[in-house]
Design a protein around this motif. Sequence first.
Motif, PDB file in Angstrom:
ATOM      1  N   ILE A 178      -5.473 -25.841   2.869  1.00 30.62           N
ATOM      2  CA  ILE A 178      -5.897 -26.976   2.053  1.00 30.62           C
ATOM      3  C   ILE A 178      -5.213 -28.240   2.560  1.00 30.62           C
ATOM      4  CG2 ILE A 178      -5.798 -27.999  -0.271  1.00 30.62           C
ATOM      5  CD1 ILE A 178      -7.610 -25.591  -0.206  1.00 30.62           C
ATOM      6  N   MET A 179      -5.964 -29.345   2.561  1.00 27.76           N
ATOM      7  CA  MET A 179      -5.384 -30.666   2.793  1.00 27.76           C
ATOM      8  C   MET A 179      -5.779 -31.528   1.605  1.00 27.76           C
ATOM      9  SD  MET A 179      -5.939 -33.454   5.857  1.00 27.76           S
ATOM     10  CE  MET A 179      -5.127 -32.430   7.086  1.00 27.76           C
ATOM     11  N   TYR A 180      -4.784 -32.171   1.011  1.00 29.97           N
ATOM     12  CA  TYR A 180      -5.052 -33.032  -0.133  1.00 29.97           C
ATOM     13  C   TYR A 180      -5.458 -34.419   0.341  1.00 29.97           C
ATOM     14  CZ  TYR A 180      -3.354 -29.145  -2.783  1.00 29.97           C
ATOM     15  OH  TYR A 180      -3.219 -27.892  -3.323  1.00 29.97           O
ATOM     16  N   SER A 181      -6.211 -35.112  -0.495  1.00 29.45           N
ATOM     17  CA  SER A 181      -6.837 -36.363  -0.078  1.00 29.45           C
ATOM     18  C   SER A 181      -5.836 -37.437   0.348  1.00 29.45           C
ATOM     19  CB  SER A 181      -7.763 -36.893  -1.176  1.00 29.45           C
ATOM     20  OG  SER A 181      -7.052 -37.076  -2.367  1.00 29.45           O
ATOM     21  N   LEU A 218     -13.624 -24.269  -5.248  1.00 24.83           N
ATOM     22  CA  LEU A 218     -12.285 -23.692  -5.314  1.00 24.83           C
ATOM     23  C   LEU A 218     -11.748 -23.849  -6.732  1.00 24.83           C
ATOM     24  CD1 LEU A 218     -10.863 -25.366  -2.087  1.00 24.83           C
ATOM     25  CD2 LEU A 218     -11.844 -23.084  -2.286  1.00 24.83           C
ATOM     26  N   VAL A 219     -10.710 -23.109  -7.069  1.00 24.17           N
ATOM     27  CA  VAL A 219     -10.061 -23.239  -8.371  1.00 24.17           C
ATOM     28  C   VAL A 219      -8.684 -23.839  -8.139  1.00 24.17           C
ATOM     29  CG1 VAL A 219      -9.233 -22.029 -10.416  1.00 24.17           C
ATOM     30  CG2 VAL A 219     -11.333 -21.275  -9.298  1.00 24.17           C
ATOM     31  N   SER A 220      -8.386 -24.947  -8.833  1.00 21.44           N
ATOM     32  CA  SER A 220      -7.105 -25.636  -8.658  1.00 21.44           C
ATOM     33  C   SER A 220      -5.995 -24.874  -9.375  1.00 21.44           C
ATOM     34  CB  SER A 220      -7.197 -27.061  -9.200  1.00 21.44           C
ATOM     35  OG  SER A 220      -7.198 -27.047 -10.613  1.00 21.44           O
ATOM     36  N   PHE A 221      -4.730 -25.303  -9.147  1.00 21.14           N
ATOM     37  CA  PHE A 221      -3.594 -24.708  -9.843  1.00 21.14           C
ATOM     38  C   PHE A 221      -3.730 -24.890 -11.347  1.00 21.14           C
ATOM     39  CE2 PHE A 221      -1.309 -25.559  -5.721  1.00 21.14           C
ATOM     40  CZ  PHE A 221      -1.129 -24.231  -5.394  1.00 21.14           C
ATOM     41  N   GLU A 222      -4.408 -25.947 -11.775  1.00 18.16           N
ATOM     42  CA  GLU A 222      -4.608 -26.212 -13.197  1.00 18.16           C
ATOM     43  C   GLU A 222      -5.734 -25.373 -13.784  1.00 18.16           C
ATOM     44  OE1 GLU A 222      -5.346 -30.374 -12.811  1.00 18.16           O
ATOM     45  OE2 GLU A 222      -3.243 -30.891 -13.103  1.00 18.16           O
ATOM     46  N   ASP A 228      -9.835 -33.340  -3.447  1.00 14.88           N
ATOM     47  CA  ASP A 228      -9.372 -34.564  -4.086  1.00 14.88           C
ATOM     48  C   ASP A 228      -8.877 -34.239  -5.495  1.00 14.88           C
ATOM     49  OD1 ASP A 228      -8.793 -37.182  -4.577  1.00 14.88           O
ATOM     50  OD2 ASP A 228     -10.865 -37.830  -4.833  1.00 14.88           O
ATOM     51  N   VAL A 229      -7.712 -33.583  -5.562  1.00 18.19           N
ATOM     52  CA  VAL A 229      -7.057 -33.260  -6.828  1.00 18.19           C
ATOM     53  C   VAL A 229      -5.578 -33.580  -6.670  1.00 18.19           C
ATOM     54  CG1 VAL A 229      -8.678 -31.438  -7.494  1.00 18.19           C
ATOM     55  CG2 VAL A 229      -6.646 -30.850  -6.187  1.00 18.19           C
ATOM     56  N   TYR A 230      -4.873 -33.670  -7.788  1.00 23.21           N
ATOM     57  CA  TYR A 230      -3.452 -33.958  -7.729  1.00 23.21           C
ATOM     58  C   TYR A 230      -2.687 -32.769  -7.144  1.00 23.21           C
ATOM     59  CZ  TYR A 230       1.389 -34.397  -8.934  1.00 23.21           C
ATOM     60  OH  TYR A 230       2.745 -34.434  -8.847  1.00 23.21           O
ATOM     61  N   SER A 231      -1.738 -33.078  -6.277  1.00 25.45           N
ATOM     62  CA  SER A 231      -0.786 -32.083  -5.794  1.00 25.45           C
ATOM     63  C   SER A 231       0.437 -32.809  -5.267  1.00 25.45           C
ATOM     64  CB  SER A 231      -1.385 -31.236  -4.671  1.00 25.45           C
ATOM     65  OG  SER A 231      -0.397 -30.344  -4.172  1.00 25.45           O
ATOM     66  N   PRO A 232       1.634 -32.283  -5.522  1.00 26.37           N
ATOM     67  CA  PRO A 232       2.824 -32.874  -4.922  1.00 26.37           C
ATOM     68  C   PRO A 232       2.943 -32.509  -3.441  1.00 26.37           C
ATOM     69  CG  PRO A 232       3.448 -30.951  -6.162  1.00 26.37           C
ATOM     70  CD  PRO A 232       1.975 -31.174  -6.406  1.00 26.37           C
ATOM     71  N   TYR A 233       2.162 -31.509  -3.021  1.00 31.20           N
ATOM     72  CA  TYR A 233       2.152 -31.098  -1.614  1.00 31.20           C
ATOM     73  C   TYR A 233       1.130 -31.945  -0.863  1.00 31.20           C
ATOM     74  CZ  TYR A 233       4.312 -27.107  -3.892  1.00 31.20           C
ATOM     75  OH  TYR A 233       5.120 -26.319  -4.655  1.00 31.20           O
ATOM     76  N   GLN A 242       6.040 -32.691 -14.447  1.00 32.69           N
ATOM     77  CA  GLN A 242       5.897 -34.003 -15.061  1.00 32.69           C
ATOM     78  C   GLN A 242       4.473 -34.539 -15.028  1.00 32.69           C
ATOM     79  OE1 GLN A 242       8.818 -36.363 -12.980  1.00 32.69           O
ATOM     80  NE2 GLN A 242      10.460 -35.710 -14.352  1.00 32.69           N
ATOM     81  N   HIS A 243       3.633 -33.964 -14.171  1.00 30.02           N
ATOM     82  CA  HIS A 243       2.254 -34.443 -14.039  1.00 30.02           C
ATOM     83  C   HIS A 243       1.469 -34.181 -15.316  1.00 30.02           C
ATOM     84  CE1 HIS A 243      -1.642 -35.365 -12.341  1.00 30.02           C
ATOM     85  NE2 HIS A 243      -2.073 -34.173 -12.685  1.00 30.02           N
ATOM     86  N   LYS A 244       0.748 -35.170 -15.754  1.00 30.29           N
ATOM     87  CA  LYS A 244      -0.112 -35.053 -16.939  1.00 30.29           C
ATOM     88  C   LYS A 244      -1.544 -34.800 -16.463  1.00 30.29           C
ATOM     89  CE  LYS A 244       3.008 -36.636 -19.989  1.00 30.29           C
ATOM     90  NZ  LYS A 244       4.229 -36.045 -19.617  1.00 30.29           N
ATOM     91  N   PRO A 245      -2.063 -33.585 -16.674  1.00 29.64           N
ATOM     92  CA  PRO A 245      -3.447 -33.314 -16.282  1.00 29.64           C
ATOM     93  C   PRO A 245      -4.411 -34.256 -17.002  1.00 29.64           C
ATOM     94  CG  PRO A 245      -2.337 -31.293 -16.901  1.00 29.64           C
ATOM     95  CD  PRO A 245      -1.431 -32.432 -17.273  1.00 29.64           C
ATOM     96  N   GLU A 246      -5.578 -34.401 -16.423  1.00 32.72           N
ATOM     97  CA  GLU A 246      -6.584 -35.290 -17.005  1.00 32.72           C
ATOM     98  C   GLU A 246      -6.859 -34.930 -18.458  1.00 32.72           C
ATOM     99  OE1 GLU A 246     -10.101 -35.344 -14.610  1.00 32.72           O
ATOM    100  OE2 GLU A 246      -8.941 -35.571 -12.785  1.00 32.72           O
TER     101      GLU A 246
END
Length: 194
Positions: free
Chosen positions: A68-71, A91-95, A124-129, A179-183
């Motif tokens: 995976i490569m994040y945006s 795909l299914v995200s970590f969330e 195009d989803v949030y990830s710290p990676y 700390q991330h707040k999901p949508e």
Amino acid sequence: MFVARLPVGDFGQGSKRVRPDTQPVLGFSDEDKIRTIQPHDDALVITLRIGGYDVKRVMVDQGSTIEIMYSDLYKGLNLKPDDLTPYNSPLVSFEGRVVTPKGQIRLPVQTGSEVVEVNFIIVDVYSPYTAIVAKPWLHTLGAVSSTLHQKVKYPSEWQVCEIRGDQSAARQCLVAVIQHKPETKFLAKAERGL
């Protein structure tokens, strides 16, 4: 416990040389835990050279079958939508939400003198990676990884080379996820069982 059988002496940090007629044996011992914080349950987070750039916060996921490569990294490498080829499987995200990939791109990933072409799925989803490398990269490189020992080891020119994990980066990524707040919209749907 992992057992290391690395023949002949040490030839610099991160490598053990073997005779040309001997196959290097990849493995881990308690010595590989030196310079790690123990005990821990940190992810294996490394720096890799991807597409000609040193990329930090790359997670090694030996349980995954896709890279995976994040945006943010995709944009940071100045890649364009024209550079992508279609990738039509969701795909299914970590969330836990279904993510439609933007496409895929094949890029060189360099470790030492070894270069492996990797098919990254762009999401195009949030990830710290910045990216996740998985079984295809590990298998093509002939590598083994250990989260316990915080290392990836691979054979190269009759040597066993290694990439050290960055536990500080792994812990920063974990804090960022917590700390991330999901949508809000996704949370509302999840609470209603949709």
